[in-house]
Design a protein around this motif. Sequence first.
Motif, short mmCIF file in Angstrom:
data_model
loop_
_atom_site.label_atom_id
_atom_site.label_comp_id
_atom_site.label_asym_id
_atom_site.label_seq_id
_atom_site.Cartn_x
_atom_site.Cartn_y
_atom_site.Cartn_z
N ARG A 91 0.84 -1.19 0.00
CA ARG A 91 0.00 0.00 0.00
C ARG A 91 0.88 1.24 0.00
O ARG A 91 1.87 1.29 0.71
CB ARG A 91 -0.88 0.03 1.25
CG ARG A 91 -1.89 -1.08 1.28
CD ARG A 91 -2.91 -0.79 2.35
NE ARG A 91 -4.06 -1.62 2.15
CZ ARG A 91 -5.05 -1.32 1.33
NH1 ARG A 91 -5.02 -0.23 0.63
NH2 ARG A 91 -6.06 -2.12 1.20
N GLU A 93 0.15 4.10 1.26
CA GLU A 93 0.02 4.88 2.50
C GLU A 93 1.01 4.45 3.58
O GLU A 93 1.44 5.26 4.39
CB GLU A 93 -1.40 4.74 3.09
CG GLU A 93 -2.49 5.25 2.19
CD GLU A 93 -3.07 4.16 1.31
OE1 GLU A 93 -4.07 4.45 0.63
OE2 GLU A 93 -2.55 3.04 1.28
N TYR A 94 1.33 3.16 3.60
CA TYR A 94 2.16 2.62 4.67
C TYR A 94 3.27 1.76 4.08
O TYR A 94 3.07 1.08 3.09
CB TYR A 94 1.35 1.71 5.61
CG TYR A 94 0.04 2.30 6.10
CD1 TYR A 94 0.03 3.45 6.88
CD2 TYR A 94 -1.16 1.70 5.80
CE1 TYR A 94 -1.17 3.97 7.35
CE2 TYR A 94 -2.36 2.22 6.26
CZ TYR A 94 -2.36 3.36 7.03
OH TYR A 94 -3.54 3.86 7.48
N ILE A 121 -4.94 9.53 3.68
CA ILE A 121 -5.82 8.40 3.42
C ILE A 121 -7.27 8.76 3.71
O ILE A 121 -7.56 9.68 4.47
CB ILE A 121 -5.41 7.16 4.26
CG1 ILE A 121 -5.39 7.50 5.73
CG2 ILE A 121 -4.08 6.64 3.82
CD1 ILE A 121 -5.09 6.33 6.61
N GLN A 123 -10.18 8.43 5.61
CA GLN A 123 -10.42 7.93 6.96
C GLN A 123 -11.79 7.31 7.13
O GLN A 123 -12.06 6.68 8.14
CB GLN A 123 -10.22 9.06 7.98
CG GLN A 123 -8.79 9.56 7.99
CD GLN A 123 -8.58 10.68 8.99
OE1 GLN A 123 -9.51 11.16 9.62
NE2 GLN A 123 -7.34 11.10 9.13
N ASN A 125 -12.88 4.88 5.33
CA ASN A 125 -12.72 3.45 5.04
C ASN A 125 -11.46 2.94 5.71
O ASN A 125 -10.38 3.02 5.13
CB ASN A 125 -12.63 3.19 3.54
CG ASN A 125 -13.97 3.18 2.88
OD1 ASN A 125 -14.97 2.88 3.51
ND2 ASN A 125 -14.00 3.50 1.60
N GLY A 126 -11.58 2.41 6.89
CA GLY A 126 -10.41 1.87 7.57
C GLY A 126 -10.17 0.43 7.16
O GLY A 126 -11.00 -0.20 6.51
N TYR A 127 -9.01 -0.07 7.55
CA TYR A 127 -8.65 -1.46 7.29
C TYR A 127 -9.14 -2.31 8.46
O TYR A 127 -9.24 -1.84 9.59
CB TYR A 127 -7.14 -1.60 7.11
CG TYR A 127 -6.62 -0.68 6.06
CD1 TYR A 127 -6.96 -0.87 4.72
CD2 TYR A 127 -5.82 0.41 6.38
CE1 TYR A 127 -6.51 -0.02 3.74
CE2 TYR A 127 -5.37 1.28 5.39
CZ TYR A 127 -5.72 1.05 4.08
OH TYR A 127 -5.28 1.90 3.11
N HIS A 167 -9.76 0.74 11.01
CA HIS A 167 -8.72 1.62 11.54
C HIS A 167 -7.78 2.07 10.44
O HIS A 167 -7.61 1.40 9.44
CB HIS A 167 -7.93 0.92 12.66
CG HIS A 167 -7.29 -0.37 12.25
ND1 HIS A 167 -8.01 -1.57 12.15
CD2 HIS A 167 -6.02 -0.68 11.92
CE1 HIS A 167 -7.19 -2.54 11.77
NE2 HIS A 167 -5.97 -2.02 11.61
N CYS A 168 -7.23 3.27 10.61
CA CYS A 168 -6.24 3.81 9.68
C CYS A 168 -5.37 4.81 10.43
O CYS A 168 -5.74 5.31 11.48
CB CYS A 168 -6.91 4.46 8.47
SG CYS A 168 -8.02 5.80 8.86
N THR A 170 -2.50 8.22 10.11
CA THR A 170 -1.99 9.35 9.34
C THR A 170 -0.85 10.00 10.11
O THR A 170 -0.97 10.23 11.32
CB THR A 170 -3.11 10.40 9.11
OG1 THR A 170 -4.22 9.78 8.46
CG2 THR A 170 -2.62 11.56 8.28
#
Length: 188
Positions: A91, A93-94, A121, A123, A125-127, A167-168, A170
């Motif tokens: 990903r 983002e991370y 990201i 927020q 839609n978290g993982y 969860h996500c 930033t």
Amino acid sequence: MDIKLKQIAERLSGLRDALDLSEEDCATACEISLKQYQEYESGEVDIPVSFLYRFSSVYNIELTTLLTGDNPRMQHYSITRKGTGPIVARRKEYQYQSINESFINKAAQPFLVTVSPENKIDQSNGYRHAGQEFNLVLEGRLQIVLNGKSLILDEGDSIWFDSSLPHCMTALNEREAKFLAMIFKIPE
């Protein structure tokens, strides 16, 4: 084409074949659509580490086997030297770096996660993934949105949570953030 992504997709397909499972079986067991599963196996789209973790848990396969093609062998201890663990996330983002891929039958999967301040990201839609997660902020300042609630963690702060909740993370203050993430399997 990302060679590592293609290799992970090939291992995913090969393991599914070796287990004599259909794409539909895997999609259902991992709680994703058949189309999404097929995209992961194609090697053309990023494969979230949360999906790989779920697949490895459902089929009792070491996550390391999916990520690197190697089988963990260490039973008493395992050392990962600074900067030597494989980068495992797909990903933007991370960046996840595995910090213990060689210990067999781990009760938890540890990662060093780097969050770039440039990557904002969605927020809403978290993982989600099975188990529980522990995060310890090592550098920077981190915003965690957990099940819709915004939490701010500074260096040295930690959080433990039910990772089946969305969860996500930033990075804040226009600075990269790094944290230790431990994903724990919950015995069934």
